[in-house]
Design an enzyme around this catalytic site. Structure first.
Site, PDB file in Angstrom:
ATOM      1  N   THR A  84      -2.115  -1.072   9.485  1.00 17.52           N
ATOM      2  CA  THR A  84      -0.740  -0.576   9.619  1.00 17.52           C
ATOM      3  C   THR A  84      -0.551   0.006  11.014  1.00 17.52           C
ATOM      4  O   THR A  84      -1.289   0.899  11.428  1.00 17.52           O
ATOM      5  CB  THR A  84      -0.457   0.488   8.540  1.00 17.52           C
ATOM      6  N   GLN A 132      -5.759  -1.422   2.936  1.00 16.84           N
ATOM      7  CA  GLN A 132      -4.913  -1.036   4.087  1.00 16.84           C
ATOM      8  C   GLN A 132      -5.644   0.020   4.916  1.00 16.84           C
ATOM      9  O   GLN A 132      -6.261   0.938   4.377  1.00 16.84           O
ATOM     10  CB  GLN A 132      -3.578  -0.490   3.566  1.00 16.84           C
ATOM     11  N   SER A 182      -4.078   1.499  -0.571  1.00 17.85           N
ATOM     12  CA  SER A 182      -3.857   2.359   0.594  1.00 17.85           C
ATOM     13  C   SER A 182      -5.114   3.144   0.952  1.00 17.85           C
ATOM     14  O   SER A 182      -5.836   3.611   0.072  1.00 17.85           O
ATOM     15  CB  SER A 182      -2.727   3.344   0.304  1.00 17.85           C
ATOM     16  N   TYR A 223      -5.523   2.697   8.324  1.00 19.78           N
ATOM     17  CA  TYR A 223      -5.020   3.354   9.530  1.00 19.78           C
ATOM     18  C   TYR A 223      -6.239   3.577  10.424  1.00 19.78           C
ATOM     19  O   TYR A 223      -7.255   4.084   9.937  1.00 19.78           O
ATOM     20  CB  TYR A 223      -4.418   4.723   9.204  1.00 19.78           C
ATOM     21  N   ASP A 234       8.334  -6.652   3.531  1.00 18.12           N
ATOM     22  CA  ASP A 234       8.657  -5.666   2.494  1.00 18.12           C
ATOM     23  C   ASP A 234       9.867  -4.847   2.897  1.00 18.12           C
ATOM     24  O   ASP A 234      10.363  -4.946   4.008  1.00 18.12           O
ATOM     25  CB  ASP A 234       7.442  -4.774   2.151  1.00 18.12           C
ATOM     26  N   GLY A 235      10.351  -4.044   1.928  1.00 20.74           N
ATOM     27  CA  GLY A 235      11.483  -3.158   2.172  1.00 20.74           C
ATOM     28  C   GLY A 235      12.660  -3.514   1.279  1.00 20.74           C
ATOM     29  O   GLY A 235      13.356  -4.501   1.513  1.00 20.74           O
ATOM     30  N   GLY A 236      12.875  -2.736   0.232  1.00 22.02           N
ATOM     31  CA  GLY A 236      14.072  -2.888  -0.593  1.00 22.02           C
ATOM     32  C   GLY A 236      14.138  -4.178  -1.389  1.00 22.02           C
ATOM     33  O   GLY A 236      15.235  -4.627  -1.729  1.00 22.02           O
ATOM     34  N   LYS A 292       0.486  -4.920   9.754  1.00 28.45           N
ATOM     35  CA  LYS A 292       1.669  -4.496   8.998  1.00 28.45           C
ATOM     36  C   LYS A 292       2.528  -3.567   9.853  1.00 28.45           C
ATOM     37  O   LYS A 292       2.020  -2.592  10.419  1.00 28.45           O
ATOM     38  CB  LYS A 292       1.232  -3.777   7.723  1.00 28.45           C
ATOM     39  N   GLY A 300       7.023  -1.612  -2.772  1.00 29.54           N
ATOM     40  CA  GLY A 300       6.429  -0.285  -2.657  1.00 29.54           C
ATOM     41  C   GLY A 300       6.929   0.683  -3.714  1.00 29.54           C
ATOM     42  O   GLY A 300       6.286   0.877  -4.756  1.00 29.54           O
ATOM     43  N   ARG A 301       8.106   1.256  -3.501  1.00 31.93           N
ATOM     44  CA  ARG A 301       8.598   2.280  -4.433  1.00 31.93           C
ATOM     45  C   ARG A 301       8.742   1.773  -5.865  1.00 31.93           C
ATOM     46  O   ARG A 301       8.439   2.526  -6.809  1.00 31.93           O
ATOM     47  CB  ARG A 301       9.913   2.864  -3.917  1.00 31.93           C
ATOM     48  N   SER A 321       7.784  -5.215   8.393  1.00 31.39           N
ATOM     49  CA  SER A 321       7.974  -3.979   7.621  1.00 31.39           C
ATOM     50  C   SER A 321       8.482  -2.887   8.537  1.00 31.39           C
ATOM     51  O   SER A 321       8.102  -2.827   9.707  1.00 31.39           O
ATOM     52  CB  SER A 321       6.622  -3.557   7.010  1.00 31.39           C
ATOM     53  N   HIS A 325       8.090   0.163   7.117  1.00 31.06           N
ATOM     54  CA  HIS A 325       7.419   1.224   6.361  1.00 31.06           C
ATOM     55  C   HIS A 325       8.369   1.825   5.315  1.00 31.06           C
ATOM     56  O   HIS A 325       8.334   3.030   5.044  1.00 31.06           O
ATOM     57  CB  HIS A 325       6.922   2.312   7.341  1.00 31.06           C
ATOM     58  N   PRO A 344       0.840  -1.201   0.000  1.00 33.86           N
ATOM     59  CA  PRO A 344       0.000   0.000   0.000  1.00 33.86           C
ATOM     60  C   PRO A 344       0.868   1.241   0.000  1.00 33.86           C
ATOM     61  O   PRO A 344       1.810   1.353   0.782  1.00 33.86           O
ATOM     62  CB  PRO A 344      -0.766  -0.122   1.323  1.00 33.86           C
TER      63      PRO A 344
HETATM   64  C1  LIG Z   1       5.387   6.965  -1.041  1.00 30.64           C
HETATM   65  C2  LIG Z   1       5.026   5.908  -0.058  1.00 30.64           C
HETATM   66  C3  LIG Z   1       3.769   5.932   0.535  1.00 30.64           C
HETATM   67  C4  LIG Z   1       3.410   4.950   1.451  1.00 30.64           C
HETATM   68  N1  LIG Z   1       2.154   4.949   1.964  1.00 30.64           N
HETATM   69  C5  LIG Z   1       1.757   3.952   2.794  1.00 30.64           C
HETATM   70  C6  LIG Z   1       0.420   3.883   3.253  1.00 30.64           C
HETATM   71  O1  LIG Z   1      -0.436   4.697   2.896  1.00 30.64           O
HETATM   72  N2  LIG Z   1       0.098   2.865   4.096  1.00 30.64           N
HETATM   73  C7  LIG Z   1       1.015   1.924   4.495  1.00 30.64           C
HETATM   74  O2  LIG Z   1       0.683   1.019   5.254  1.00 30.64           O
HETATM   75  N3  LIG Z   1       2.292   1.954   4.045  1.00 30.64           N
HETATM   76  C8  LIG Z   1       2.681   2.940   3.209  1.00 30.64           C
HETATM   77  N4  LIG Z   1       3.967   2.941   2.723  1.00 30.64           N
HETATM   78  C9  LIG Z   1       4.895   1.860   3.066  1.00 30.64           C
HETATM   79  C10 LIG Z   1       4.802   0.704   2.050  1.00 30.64           C
HETATM   80  O3  LIG Z   1       3.591   0.011   2.187  1.00 30.64           O
HETATM   81  C11 LIG Z   1       5.946  -0.317   2.226  1.00 30.64           C
HETATM   82  O4  LIG Z   1       5.980  -0.730   3.572  1.00 30.64           O
HETATM   83  C12 LIG Z   1       7.313   0.196   1.795  1.00 30.64           C
HETATM   84  O5  LIG Z   1       7.221   1.098   0.726  1.00 30.64           O
HETATM   85  C13 LIG Z   1       8.205  -0.985   1.395  1.00 30.64           C
HETATM   86  O6  LIG Z   1       9.465  -0.573   1.017  1.00 30.64           O
HETATM   87  P1  LIG Z   1       9.944  -0.389  -0.528  1.00 30.64           P
HETATM   88  O7  LIG Z   1       9.366   0.933  -0.952  1.00 30.64           O
HETATM   89  O8  LIG Z   1      11.421  -0.362  -0.399  1.00 30.64           O
HETATM   90  O9  LIG Z   1       9.427  -1.545  -1.322  1.00 30.64           O
HETATM   91  C14 LIG Z   1       4.340   3.931   1.805  1.00 30.64           C
HETATM   92  C15 LIG Z   1       5.593   3.916   1.201  1.00 30.64           C
HETATM   93  C16 LIG Z   1       5.952   4.872   0.273  1.00 30.64           C
HETATM   94  C17 LIG Z   1       7.292   4.806  -0.384  1.00 30.64           C
END
Ligand SMILES: Cc1cc2nc3c(=O)[nH]c(=O)nc-3n(C[C@H](O)[C@H](O)[C@H](O)COP(=O)(O)O)c2cc1C
Length: 367
Positions: free
Chosen positions: A158, A130, A108, A132, A275-277, A220, A298-299, A242, A244, A79
């Protein structure tokens, strides 16, 4: 489109050129000094693998079952907020691309398109929503009810954001269009304080959300084994390891390093996602070998959306699947059930560069 590191970097570069600078910085930003955001991807590369040989890998099957959803591969869309800054169709374009690739989108609650329109773009494929939990619980209930009515099959709560961390790179206001849906979802309608996350949230929020929605609730933002167990005891249907994307507390442990302890604590009780990278098929393979049932990205989705719209997103997920297929074949693992701890050198006592050897129990899954 493949997803390996060079291409991941290239995709980000193209997105950076395409996006307004404020949007790029918002998406790329980490909190604090960006230590956690910076090291997320390299943490996966510290593990070393021990492939198996002489296995029949003439057919490799990346498909998984996740809480009743049948998916082509274990790579899901994390999300993320505000897709309208990346593409004029926003989350609708993302949803089309993810569904066409046979993957699953976690939409999201900070979305910038109507949830009903996103659901329509997904069609019959499964998707999750997702959440909040906001200080204004009634608003949260209304958001959840709309998502349930639109067809969400699970909620992802989250919990790593009792407050939104400061991201020094982000400059307000963001380049977002004036939009009623946005005002409603994000609280830009002059009601900002009670649209913030409720910082008093406890584990009972899991059962509350389940009651309100009738849906399974994943949690999450888990990094610790004790929290993981507490969430399962409180009724979580799954966990997402995660931090985040390095956007909340900076200098948290990387998810690549947090995952094994959470997997050990939870066992087979509920599925664990991470998640993450995660940028390559070999990252995905490593995460699954360490105990994840699936991963979120995510990104990379935002970069693909900015550069190529729905087609770019579909190609991204197809690329992850192609790379995972290759990595599984070369590791001697024809099915995702064959990905176990025995494939990770430093988890079985053969030192990798990431940390000294420490023997761990090997979970034999599927022989
Ligand atoms: C621009 C952006 C907005 C995000 N918004 C949310 C969100 O609205 N809700 C949420 O649970 N996580 C949010 N996240 C976290 C992502 O769900 C995820 O945990 C994270 O991007 C994973 O890392 P990665 O970008 O390296 O894949 C956001 C991340 C980014 C980069």
């Amino acid at each position: 489109m493949r997803t390996d590191r060079v291409r991941a970097a290239e995709r980000e570069r193209v997105a950076q050129q395409t996006l307004p600078p404020g949007a790029y910085d918002f998406y790329a930003a980490g909190s604090g000094e960006e230590v956690s955001a910076d090291e997320a991807a390299s943490a996966w590369r510290t593990y070393r693998l021990l492939p198996r040989i002489l296995r029949d890998v003439s057919h490799v099957d990346t498909s998984v079952e996740l809480l009743g959803a049948s998916l082509a591969s274990p790579v899901l869309a994390a999300p993320s907020a505000f897709h309208l800054m990346a593409h004029p169709e926003g989350e609708v374009a993302t949803a089309k691309g993810v569904a066409e690739a046979g993957s699953l989108m976690i939409v999201s609650s900070r979305g910038t398109r109507r949830i009903e329109d996103v659901a329509a773009a997904i069609g019959l494929a499964p998707w999750w929503y997702q959440v909040y939990v906001l200080r204004d619980r009634d608003h949260t209930v209304r958001q959840v009810e709309r998502a349930v009515a639109a067809g969400a099959q699970a909620l992802v709560l989250t919990v790593d954001a009792p407050y939104v961390a400061v991201k020094p790179r982000v400059r307000l206001p963001l380049p977002l269009p004036a939009d009623d849906e946005l005002a409603w979802s994000v609280g830009l309608d002059g009601r900002t304080a009670d649209r913030e996350q409720d910082p008093s949230l406890g584990p009972d929020a899991i059962a509350w959300l389940r009651r309100v929605s009738g849906l399974p609730v994943l949690v999450k933002g888990v990094l610790r084994a004790d929290d993981a167990r507490a969430c399962v005891d409180a009724g979580a249907a799954g966990l997402v390891v995660s931090n985040h994307g390095g956007r909340q507390l900076d200098r948290t442990v990387s998810t690549a390093r947090a995952l094994p302890a959470v997997a050990d604590a939870v066992g087979e009780a509920v599925p664990i996602l991470v998640d993450g990278g995660i940028h390559t098929g070999t990252d995905v393979l490593t995460a699954l070998a360490l105990g994840a049932r699936a991963v979120l990205v995510g990104r990379p989705v935002l970069w693909a959306l900015a550069a190529g719209g729905a087609d770019g997103v579909r190609e991204l997920f197809d690329g992850y699947r192609a790379e995972l297929t290759e990595a599984m074949a070369l590791a001697g693992a024809p099915a995702v059930a064959d990905l176990d701890r025995g494939l990770v050198a430093d988890e079985v006592g053969v030192a990798g560069p990431g940390r000294p050897a420490s023997p761990r129990p090997v979970r034999e899954a599927g022989g």
